[in-house]
Design a protein around this motif. Structure first.
Motif, PDB file in Angstrom:
ATOM      1  N   ARG A 187      53.052  33.121  29.699  1.00  0.00           N
ATOM      2  CA  ARG A 187      53.156  33.891  30.944  1.00  0.00           C
ATOM      3  C   ARG A 187      54.549  33.795  31.556  1.00  0.00           C
ATOM      4  O   ARG A 187      54.946  34.654  32.339  1.00  0.00           O
ATOM      5  N   VAL A 188      55.291  32.729  31.206  1.00  0.00           N
ATOM      6  CA  VAL A 188      56.658  32.567  31.729  1.00  0.00           C
ATOM      7  C   VAL A 188      57.651  33.437  30.968  1.00  0.00           C
ATOM      8  O   VAL A 188      58.551  34.042  31.574  1.00  0.00           O
ATOM      9  N   ILE A 189      57.509  33.537  29.654  1.00  0.00           N
ATOM     10  CA  ILE A 189      58.573  34.160  28.843  1.00  0.00           C
ATOM     11  C   ILE A 189      58.193  35.508  28.245  1.00  0.00           C
ATOM     12  O   ILE A 189      59.088  36.265  27.850  1.00  0.00           O
ATOM     13  N   SER A 190      56.922  35.842  28.160  1.00  0.00           N
ATOM     14  CA  SER A 190      56.526  37.068  27.470  1.00  0.00           C
ATOM     15  C   SER A 190      56.852  38.308  28.315  1.00  0.00           C
ATOM     16  O   SER A 190      56.390  38.435  29.457  1.00  0.00           O
ATOM     17  N   VAL A 191      57.628  39.212  27.737  1.00  0.00           N
ATOM     18  CA  VAL A 191      57.944  40.458  28.432  1.00  0.00           C
ATOM     19  C   VAL A 191      56.855  41.506  28.200  1.00  0.00           C
ATOM     20  O   VAL A 191      56.774  42.501  28.933  1.00  0.00           O
ATOM     21  N   LYS A 192      56.020  41.300  27.191  1.00  0.00           N
ATOM     22  CA  LYS A 192      54.986  42.279  26.867  1.00  0.00           C
ATOM     23  C   LYS A 192      53.776  42.177  27.783  1.00  0.00           C
ATOM     24  O   LYS A 192      53.039  43.159  27.929  1.00  0.00           O
ATOM     25  N   ARG A 193      53.551  41.005  28.371  1.00  0.00           N
ATOM     26  CA  ARG A 193      52.375  40.827  29.225  1.00  0.00           C
ATOM     27  C   ARG A 193      52.404  41.761  30.426  1.00  0.00           C
ATOM     28  O   ARG A 193      51.359  42.181  30.924  1.00  0.00           O
ATOM     29  N   ILE A 194      53.598  42.047  30.910  1.00  0.00           N
ATOM     30  CA  ILE A 194      53.727  42.806  32.152  1.00  0.00           C
ATOM     31  C   ILE A 194      53.259  44.242  31.974  1.00  0.00           C
ATOM     32  O   ILE A 194      52.596  44.801  32.844  1.00  0.00           O
ATOM     33  N   GLY A 195      53.574  44.845  30.860  1.00  0.00           N
ATOM     34  CA  GLY A 195      53.282  46.259  30.679  1.00  0.00           C
ATOM     35  C   GLY A 195      54.446  47.082  31.216  1.00  0.00           C
ATOM     36  O   GLY A 195      54.876  46.889  32.357  1.00  0.00           O
ATOM     37  N   TRP A 196      54.945  47.992  30.415  1.00  0.00           N
ATOM     38  CA  TRP A 196      56.182  48.675  30.765  1.00  0.00           C
ATOM     39  C   TRP A 196      56.055  49.533  32.013  1.00  0.00           C
ATOM     40  O   TRP A 196      57.026  49.739  32.735  1.00  0.00           O
TER      41      TRP A 196
ATOM     42  N   ASN B 108      48.700  41.096  33.892  1.00  0.00           N
ATOM     43  CA  ASN B 108      48.147  40.115  32.962  1.00  0.00           C
ATOM     44  C   ASN B 108      48.576  38.696  33.327  1.00  0.00           C
ATOM     45  O   ASN B 108      48.885  37.894  32.461  1.00  0.00           O
ATOM     46  N   ARG B 109      48.617  38.412  34.665  1.00  0.00           N
ATOM     47  CA  ARG B 109      48.928  37.078  35.190  1.00  0.00           C
ATOM     48  C   ARG B 109      50.334  36.632  34.771  1.00  0.00           C
ATOM     49  O   ARG B 109      50.576  35.454  34.543  1.00  0.00           O
ATOM     50  N   SER B 110      51.258  37.538  34.738  1.00  0.00           N
ATOM     51  CA  SER B 110      52.606  37.220  34.274  1.00  0.00           C
ATOM     52  C   SER B 110      53.389  36.417  35.310  1.00  0.00           C
ATOM     53  O   SER B 110      53.592  36.865  36.443  1.00  0.00           O
TER      54      SER B 110
ATOM     55  N   LEU C  42      56.547  35.621  34.620  1.00  0.00           N
ATOM     56  CA  LEU C  42      57.830  36.303  34.548  1.00  0.00           C
ATOM     57  C   LEU C  42      57.876  37.460  35.542  1.00  0.00           C
ATOM     58  O   LEU C  42      58.888  37.673  36.226  1.00  0.00           O
ATOM     59  N   GLY C  43      56.783  38.203  35.636  1.00  0.00           N
ATOM     60  CA  GLY C  43      56.714  39.290  36.605  1.00  0.00           C
ATOM     61  C   GLY C  43      56.878  38.788  38.027  1.00  0.00           C
ATOM     62  O   GLY C  43      57.565  39.411  38.844  1.00  0.00           O
ATOM     63  N   ALA C  44      56.249  37.650  38.343  1.00  0.00           N
ATOM     64  CA  ALA C  44      56.380  37.067  39.682  1.00  0.00           C
ATOM     65  C   ALA C  44      57.810  36.609  39.948  1.00  0.00           C
ATOM     66  O   ALA C  44      58.325  36.744  41.064  1.00  0.00           O
ATOM     67  N   ILE C  45      58.463  36.069  38.929  1.00  0.00           N
ATOM     68  CA  ILE C  45      59.862  35.635  39.068  1.00  0.00           C
ATOM     69  C   ILE C  45      60.758  36.831  39.388  1.00  0.00           C
ATOM     70  O   ILE C  45      61.582  36.781  40.315  1.00  0.00           O
ATOM     71  N   LEU C  46      60.598  37.914  38.633  1.00  0.00           N
ATOM     72  CA  LEU C  46      61.413  39.103  38.862  1.00  0.00           C
ATOM     73  C   LEU C  46      61.118  39.717  40.230  1.00  0.00           C
ATOM     74  O   LEU C  46      62.030  40.173  40.932  1.00  0.00           O
ATOM     75  N   LEU C  47      59.847  39.726  40.618  1.00  0.00           N
ATOM     76  CA  LEU C  47      59.467  40.276  41.922  1.00  0.00           C
ATOM     77  C   LEU C  47      60.072  39.457  43.052  1.00  0.00           C
ATOM     78  O   LEU C  47      60.556  40.006  44.049  1.00  0.00           O
ATOM     79  N   HIS C  48      60.051  38.137  42.900  1.00  0.00           N
ATOM     80  CA  HIS C  48      60.641  37.243  43.901  1.00  0.00           C
ATOM     81  C   HIS C  48      62.145  37.485  44.002  1.00  0.00           C
ATOM     82  O   HIS C  48      62.714  37.497  45.109  1.00  0.00           O
ATOM     83  N   LEU C  49      62.797  37.668  42.863  1.00  0.00           N
ATOM     84  CA  LEU C  49      64.232  37.946  42.873  1.00  0.00           C
ATOM     85  C   LEU C  49      64.535  39.220  43.649  1.00  0.00           C
ATOM     86  O   LEU C  49      65.446  39.253  44.481  1.00  0.00           O
ATOM     87  N   MET C  50      63.774  40.273  43.391  1.00  0.00           N
ATOM     88  CA  MET C  50      64.007  41.536  44.090  1.00  0.00           C
ATOM     89  C   MET C  50      63.712  41.415  45.579  1.00  0.00           C
ATOM     90  O   MET C  50      64.392  42.025  46.408  1.00  0.00           O
ATOM     91  N   ALA C  51      62.711  40.621  45.934  1.00  0.00           N
ATOM     92  CA  ALA C  51      62.414  40.399  47.355  1.00  0.00           C
ATOM     93  C   ALA C  51      63.581  39.711  48.040  1.00  0.00           C
ATOM     94  O   ALA C  51      63.919  40.028  49.195  1.00  0.00           O
TER      95      ALA C  51
END
Length: 276
Positions: free
Chosen positions: A76-85, A219-221, A223-232
């Motif tokens: 969930r930390v490193i997979s870019v596929k979990r997020i969905g494009w 998918n409980r990513s 990585l997605g939360a990390i990127l979202l936090h960065l944008m916030a």
């Protein structure tokens, strides 16, 4: 479609995670307040203290998790596929959209949108912007999200539901930051405990709901939360006077209202299907 949250398999519990996160961070930040430390240590210690949630999560995953739980955590930390494009645009654009919409409305009350360079603290060289973005990525998204969303959000949702679980996490998110309001040089110290404190606190509550919404759709990513936090962090309006704070508060509240209503509607549909 929103993907269901899988059963949280780690037996450490919600409150043990919060306790470890607070102990780690508050000891480090407390040392900054209590000890006569050299100036060149202050920034590294500030960043180190921010790793409380992530350190707590990693410790608990390895202390109580089996091999499958550990593998799932790092996937969930490193997979870019979990997020969905289709969700990458939402992750990258939702907070810039809030930023632009808030300032657009603010102009009707006499406010002005700051220059784009202000998003990067006025930096104008590519290397400086990259370094600034890297620091912003580590100091918040990476140091916190492996814990907040990566570890404790699942059991909070399972025990309290999406809305109450998001609210509880938001409240602990606020409390965890409190020592920073006493450390000179931090953005929290600059806010003080006036209207900006209450606006900032409400923002964390609303962010908690938005993060849960994105997390459950990716998918409980982590990585997605990390990127979202960065944008916030990058698209955060600063130096607002009370009218501006109220405008952005209203925009965030409206978004959260839509999210909660969507959750309630989905639950209502589920109940109707069960009855049928």
């Amino acid at each position: 479609m929103e993907k269901p949250t899988i059963q949280h398999t780690l037996p450490s519990g919600i409150w043990g995670f919060f306790a470890l996160s607070f102990i780690f961070s508050w000891i480090v930040w407390g040392a900054m307040l209590a000890l006569p430390l050299p100036d060149d240590l202050m920034f590294p210690l500030l960043i180190l203290g921010a790793f409380g949630p992530t350190v707590a999560a990693i410790y608990l995953v390895y202390r109580y998790g089996n091999a499958a739980a550990k593998k799932d955590f790092w996937s969930r930390v490193i997979s870019v596929k979990r997020i969905g494009w289709l969700w990458y645009p939402a992750i990258l654009l939702i907070f810039p959209a809030i930023y632009l919409l808030g300032y657009f409305i603010y102009t009707f009350f006499g406010g002005e949108q700051p220059p784009v360079a202000s998003l990067f603290s006025g930096l104008d060289s590519a290397s400086a912007i990259l370094m600034f973005t890297f620091v912003m990525l580590v100091a918040g998204p990476v140091s916190e999200e492996l814990g907040w969303r990566g570890y404790v959000l699942d059991p909070l949702q399972q025990k309290y539901g999406k809305d109450l679980g998001s609210f509880i996490l938001g409240m602990f998110w606020i409390l965890w930051h409190l020592p920073l309001f006493f450390i000179e040089g931090t953005s929290q110290h600059a806010k003080g405990f006036g209207f900006q404190f209450w606006s900032w606190s409400f923002q964390l509550i609303t962010l908690s709901f938005i993060f849960t919404w994105v997390y459950n759709h990716t998918n409980r990513s982590i990585l997605g939360a990390i990127l979202l936090h960065l944008m916030a962090n990058l698209a955060y309006p600063t130096n607002l006077e009370p009218t501006g704070e109220l405008v952005f508060t209203a925009v965030r509240a409206l978004i959260v209202l839509v999210i909660v209503l969507a959750w309630r509607q989905k639950e209502s549909v589920k109940e109707e299907l069960v009855m049928v």
